[in-house]
Design a protein around this motif. Structure first.
Motif, PDB file in Angstrom:
ATOM      1  N   ASN A 166      81.680  29.358  20.867  1.00 54.14           N
ATOM      2  CA  ASN A 166      81.401  30.554  21.679  1.00 54.14           C
ATOM      3  C   ASN A 166      79.902  30.676  21.978  1.00 54.14           C
ATOM      4  OD1 ASN A 166      84.156  31.333  21.633  1.00 54.14           O
ATOM      5  ND2 ASN A 166      83.853  32.328  19.648  1.00 54.14           N
ATOM      6  N   GLU A 167      79.286  29.510  22.253  1.00 55.57           N
ATOM      7  CA  GLU A 167      77.861  29.401  22.571  1.00 55.57           C
ATOM      8  C   GLU A 167      76.961  29.815  21.412  1.00 55.57           C
ATOM      9  OE1 GLU A 167      79.716  31.474  25.072  1.00 55.57           O
ATOM     10  OE2 GLU A 167      80.348  29.498  25.751  1.00 55.57           O
ATOM     11  N   GLN A 168      77.474  29.869  20.197  1.00 58.21           N
ATOM     12  CA  GLN A 168      76.702  30.374  19.067  1.00 58.21           C
ATOM     13  C   GLN A 168      76.458  29.304  18.006  1.00 58.21           C
ATOM     14  OE1 GLN A 168      78.623  33.880  17.500  1.00 58.21           O
ATOM     15  NE2 GLN A 168      77.949  35.170  19.205  1.00 58.21           N
ATOM     16  N   LEU A 169      75.286  29.410  17.369  1.00 57.71           N
ATOM     17  CA  LEU A 169      74.932  28.571  16.232  1.00 57.71           C
ATOM     18  C   LEU A 169      74.586  29.486  15.058  1.00 57.71           C
ATOM     19  CD1 LEU A 169      74.238  25.790  14.985  1.00 57.71           C
ATOM     20  CD2 LEU A 169      71.900  26.112  15.837  1.00 57.71           C
ATOM     21  N   PRO A 170      75.500  29.649  14.085  1.00 57.98           N
ATOM     22  CA  PRO A 170      75.187  30.452  12.896  1.00 57.98           C
ATOM     23  C   PRO A 170      74.068  29.782  12.098  1.00 57.98           C
ATOM     24  CG  PRO A 170      77.566  30.095  13.111  1.00 57.98           C
ATOM     25  CD  PRO A 170      76.887  29.165  14.075  1.00 57.98           C
ATOM     26  N   LEU A 171      73.115  30.567  11.640  1.00 58.08           N
ATOM     27  CA  LEU A 171      71.980  30.009  10.911  1.00 58.08           C
ATOM     28  C   LEU A 171      72.313  29.833   9.433  1.00 58.08           C
ATOM     29  CD1 LEU A 171      68.871  31.817  12.439  1.00 58.08           C
ATOM     30  CD2 LEU A 171      69.730  29.505  12.891  1.00 58.08           C
ATOM     31  N   THR A 172      72.033  28.639   8.929  1.00 61.89           N
ATOM     32  CA  THR A 172      72.115  28.322   7.505  1.00 61.89           C
ATOM     33  C   THR A 172      70.938  27.420   7.176  1.00 61.89           C
ATOM     34  OG1 THR A 172      73.443  26.316   7.813  1.00 61.89           O
ATOM     35  CG2 THR A 172      74.645  28.404   7.576  1.00 61.89           C
ATOM     36  N   TYR A 173      70.457  27.502   5.959  1.00 57.17           N
ATOM     37  CA  TYR A 173      69.326  26.654   5.580  1.00 57.17           C
ATOM     38  C   TYR A 173      69.707  25.179   5.571  1.00 57.17           C
ATOM     39  CZ  TYR A 173      66.656  30.827   4.350  1.00 57.17           C
ATOM     40  OH  TYR A 173      65.984  32.022   4.406  1.00 57.17           O
ATOM     41  N   SER A 174      70.990  24.890   5.390  1.00 59.55           N
ATOM     42  CA  SER A 174      71.419  23.489   5.350  1.00 59.55           C
ATOM     43  C   SER A 174      71.168  22.780   6.684  1.00 59.55           C
ATOM     44  CB  SER A 174      72.904  23.401   4.985  1.00 59.55           C
ATOM     45  OG  SER A 174      73.706  24.051   5.958  1.00 59.55           O
ATOM     46  N   LEU A 175      71.088  23.538   7.775  1.00 51.66           N
ATOM     47  CA  LEU A 175      70.774  22.934   9.071  1.00 51.66           C
ATOM     48  C   LEU A 175      69.415  22.243   9.066  1.00 51.66           C
ATOM     49  CD1 LEU A 175      71.901  25.741  11.563  1.00 51.66           C
ATOM     50  CD2 LEU A 175      72.840  23.417  11.470  1.00 51.66           C
ATOM     51  N   PHE A 176      68.522  22.691   8.191  1.00 48.49           N
ATOM     52  CA  PHE A 176      67.133  22.242   8.224  1.00 48.49           C
ATOM     53  C   PHE A 176      66.757  21.431   6.977  1.00 48.49           C
ATOM     54  CE2 PHE A 176      67.740  26.250  10.444  1.00 48.49           C
ATOM     55  CZ  PHE A 176      67.359  25.896  11.723  1.00 48.49           C
ATOM     56  N   GLU A 177      67.755  20.890   6.305  1.00 45.61           N
ATOM     57  CA  GLU A 177      67.503  20.091   5.103  1.00 45.61           C
ATOM     58  C   GLU A 177      66.628  18.876   5.406  1.00 45.61           C
ATOM     59  OE1 GLU A 177      71.423  20.936   2.294  1.00 45.61           O
ATOM     60  OE2 GLU A 177      71.403  19.189   3.634  1.00 45.61           O
ATOM     61  N   LYS A 178      66.739  18.346   6.621  1.00 46.94           N
ATOM     62  CA  LYS A 178      65.953  17.170   7.006  1.00 46.94           C
ATOM     63  C   LYS A 178      64.880  17.537   8.025  1.00 46.94           C
ATOM     64  CE  LYS A 178      69.722  13.949   6.025  1.00 46.94           C
ATOM     65  NZ  LYS A 178      70.593  12.868   6.559  1.00 46.94           N
TER      66      LYS A 178
END
Length: 284
Positions: free
Chosen positions: A186-198
């Motif tokens: 639905n055009e959305q990206l829920p934010l989680t810290y795991s997205l930025f592990e790298k």
């Protein structure tokens, strides 16, 4: 030294060092939208990246058979800018080449940062002027960090388009050939810290030119970056902010040959000409 703009809705404060936005505040609610710059996580607010974005291979580049050294994100954020004009709702900052910059970036340039308040929106324009007699290679980018109070996972990024996001991985701060596909729902990206592990998410291209930050599905702000072709999204583990970074250019690839004129993503600006790039923050 700082300068503050204001209208009946917003105030914006800019540090003369780096012409860096350090505060964007609602005058009615006193809500602060820019990250406070706590050095425990990250000691900046919204630095300008110029004349490179990201890291160069070996922190160096070649131009006319000479090697020059530039640190990550360039030097503009480290210098004091001068004010060339100011009104109640608009200010123009300027940085020009010096002997110090010429030793690491051998071009005659002027970089203007133009901040304009217009009702509920702060408009930020980067104007790059090539005063050299030769073509000038450059990249430029924004790095605004938006404060996120409360639980990080309460926030979502709403993209303008329901596209499939292709993020390029980083190896020792250089762009690799490895990619990950991020499918929006639905055009959305829920934010989680795991997205930025790298590290950061790096997008070479996007259909969307606007991203909205939502808290518990309620809009907070609209971030628009119409003529920036690239985008980075970044935070640090447990840090209460998200960076939405509109870029013209990005870090060297792991296979870069070092020739600045052949750098992937670089802009070549003709002599005695200028160009401008704009992003904006609209408070909802």
């Amino acid at each position: 030294m700082t300068t503050t703009l204001s209208n009946s809705i917003l105030s914006a404060t800019i540090n003369h060092k780096g012409a860096e936005l350090i505060s964007l505040q609602s005058l009615k609610t006193k809500k602060e939208y820019i990250w406070e710059g706590d050095p425990y996580f990250w000691g900046k607010h919204s630095p300008v990246l110029f004349p490179i974005v990201g890291t160069l291979k070996n922190n160096s580049y070649q131009y006319k058979d000479k090697i020059y050294f530039l640190s990550r994100h360039g030097f503009a954020r480290d210098f004091d800018f001068n004010i060339v004009s100011q009104e109640k709702n608009k200010v123009v900052f300027s940085l020009q080449n010096t002997l110090e910059t010429f030793n690491i970036y051998p071009f005659q340039f002027e970089l203007q940062l133009i901040y304009t308040l217009k009702k509920t929106e702060l408009i930020v324009t980067y104007k790059v002027i090539n005063n050299s007699s030769e073509t000038m290679p450059f990249s430029i980018g924004g790095h605004p960090a938006f404060a996120l109070k409360g639980k990080f996972e309460n926030y979502t990024l709403q993209f303008e388009s329901g596209e499939k996001l292709i993020s390029y991985g980083l190896e020792n701060d250089l762009l690799s050939d490895k990619t990950q596909c991020i499918q929006l729902k639905n055009e959305q990206l829920p934010l989680t810290y795991s997205l930025f592990e790298k590290d950061a998410l790096v997008f070479k291209s996007l259909q969307s030119k606007q991203i909205q930050i939502l808290e518990n599905n309620n809009p907070i702000l609209n971030f628009k970056f119409d003529n920036f072709p690239n985008l980075g999204i970044w935070t640090k583990l447990n840090a209460p902010f998200i960076c939405l970074e509109p870029w013209l250019g990005y870090a060297d690839t792991i296979n870069a040959n070092g020739n600045i004129l052949e750098k992937e993503g670089v802009k070549l600006l003709e002599s005695n000409s200028d160009t401008a790039y704009t992003f904006s923050v609209e408070i909802v």
